[in-house]
Motif scaffolding. Structure first.
Motif, mmCIF file in Angstrom:
data_model
loop_
_atom_site.group_PDB
_atom_site.id
_atom_site.type_symbol
_atom_site.label_atom_id
_atom_site.label_comp_id
_atom_site.label_asym_id
_atom_site.label_seq_id
_atom_site.Cartn_x
_atom_site.Cartn_y
_atom_site.Cartn_z
ATOM 1 N N GLY A 1 -34.489 31.157 -4.248
ATOM 2 C CA GLY A 1 -35.653 31.072 -4.944
ATOM 3 C C GLY A 1 -36.295 32.327 -5.909
ATOM 4 O O GLY A 1 -35.785 33.522 -5.542
ATOM 5 N N LYS A 2 -36.857 32.173 -6.887
ATOM 6 C CA LYS A 2 -37.345 33.018 -7.735
ATOM 7 C C LYS A 2 -38.333 33.924 -6.894
ATOM 8 O O LYS A 2 -39.225 33.501 -6.297
ATOM 9 C CB LYS A 2 -37.953 32.672 -8.826
ATOM 10 C CG LYS A 2 -38.647 33.621 -9.948
ATOM 11 C CD LYS A 2 -38.037 33.509 -11.148
ATOM 12 C CE LYS A 2 -38.852 34.617 -12.228
ATOM 13 N NZ LYS A 2 -38.371 35.906 -11.776
ATOM 14 N N ILE A 3 -38.227 35.248 -7.012
ATOM 15 C CA ILE A 3 -39.194 36.143 -6.441
ATOM 16 C C ILE A 3 -39.939 36.593 -7.435
ATOM 17 O O ILE A 3 -39.399 37.577 -8.096
ATOM 18 C CB ILE A 3 -38.482 37.262 -5.343
ATOM 19 C CG1 ILE A 3 -37.716 36.515 -4.325
ATOM 20 C CG2 ILE A 3 -39.669 37.980 -4.881
ATOM 21 C CD1 ILE A 3 -37.105 37.347 -3.413
ATOM 22 N N ALA A 4 -41.367 35.996 -7.725
ATOM 23 C CA ALA A 4 -42.242 36.877 -8.695
ATOM 24 C C ALA A 4 -43.056 37.796 -7.965
ATOM 25 O O ALA A 4 -43.197 38.873 -8.542
ATOM 26 C CB ALA A 4 -42.945 35.718 -9.127
ATOM 27 N N CYS B 1 -38.897 37.486 0.838
ATOM 28 C CA CYS B 1 -39.055 36.346 -0.054
ATOM 29 C C CYS B 1 -40.008 36.623 -0.923
ATOM 30 O O CYS B 1 -41.010 37.490 -0.898
ATOM 31 C CB CYS B 1 -39.164 35.266 0.845
ATOM 32 S SG CYS B 1 -40.522 35.117 2.065
ATOM 33 N N ASP B 2 -40.522 35.531 -1.700
ATOM 34 C CA ASP B 2 -41.595 35.619 -2.575
ATOM 35 C C ASP B 2 -42.889 35.600 -1.587
ATOM 36 O O ASP B 2 -42.605 34.846 -0.641
ATOM 37 C CB ASP B 2 -41.673 34.493 -3.564
ATOM 38 C CG ASP B 2 -42.734 34.532 -4.792
ATOM 39 O OD1 ASP B 2 -42.637 35.400 -5.293
ATOM 40 O OD2 ASP B 2 -43.790 33.673 -4.119
ATOM 41 N N ALA C 1 -36.149 40.362 -6.752
ATOM 42 C CA ALA C 1 -37.138 40.258 -7.942
ATOM 43 C C ALA C 1 -36.579 40.832 -9.329
ATOM 44 O O ALA C 1 -36.798 40.091 -10.388
ATOM 45 C CB ALA C 1 -38.433 40.611 -7.568
ATOM 46 N N SER C 2 -35.981 41.963 -9.220
ATOM 47 C CA SER C 2 -35.381 42.625 -10.352
ATOM 48 C C SER C 2 -34.037 42.267 -10.913
ATOM 49 O O SER C 2 -33.657 43.005 -11.740
ATOM 50 C CB SER C 2 -35.865 44.166 -10.220
ATOM 51 O OG SER C 2 -35.196 44.585 -9.430
ATOM 52 N N SER D 1 -31.337 35.930 -3.928
ATOM 53 C CA SER D 1 -32.163 34.979 -3.490
ATOM 54 C C SER D 1 -32.161 33.519 -3.924
ATOM 55 O O SER D 1 -31.687 33.290 -4.887
ATOM 56 C CB SER D 1 -33.571 35.582 -3.770
ATOM 57 O OG SER D 1 -34.528 34.881 -3.182
ATOM 58 N N SER E 1 -30.167 39.693 -10.323
ATOM 59 C CA SER E 1 -29.572 38.538 -10.623
ATOM 60 C C SER E 1 -30.294 37.386 -9.547
ATOM 61 O O SER E 1 -30.698 37.819 -8.425
ATOM 62 C CB SER E 1 -28.235 38.390 -10.702
ATOM 63 O OG SER E 1 -27.649 38.221 -9.363
ATOM 64 N N PRO E 2 -29.982 36.074 -10.142
ATOM 65 C CA PRO E 2 -30.814 35.340 -9.121
ATOM 66 C C PRO E 2 -29.871 34.744 -7.980
ATOM 67 O O PRO E 2 -30.454 34.124 -7.324
ATOM 68 C CB PRO E 2 -31.056 33.873 -10.134
ATOM 69 C CG PRO E 2 -30.225 34.278 -11.323
ATOM 70 C CD PRO E 2 -30.059 35.838 -11.411
#
Length: 80
Positions: free
Chosen positions: A75-78, A18-19, A66-67, A73, A69-70
């Protein structure tokens, strides 16, 4: 073969890809909830997935998510 299971620890150490902010919130007690996945393509069914005893695989998943498609995951993984 069954001898192996007599030596297993009494707990399971799981790693979630996860993020970093999500992981810090969970570990710091700021949140107790991860959002379960419930997609048609979840071949293991709905739920929250962990890699048992494999932090490298959890990190690899987070880096791939993170690299890509959304959809991979919730949530967004930055920062994996």
């Amino acid at each position: 073969m069954w001898e192996l299971y007599k030596k297993q620890p009494g707990f399971v150490l799981g790693f979630h890809g996860c993020d970093a902010s999500v992981g810090e919130d969970v570990l710091g007690g700021h949140t107790k909830h991860l959002r379960p996945s419930n997609n048609e393509y979840d071949w293991l069914g709905s739920g929250i997935y962990f890699w048992e005893g494999n932090p490298a695989r959890a990190l690899e998943f987070a880096q791939q998510a993170a690299s890509s498609s959304p959809q991979v995951s919730k949530g967004k993984i930055a920062t994996p």
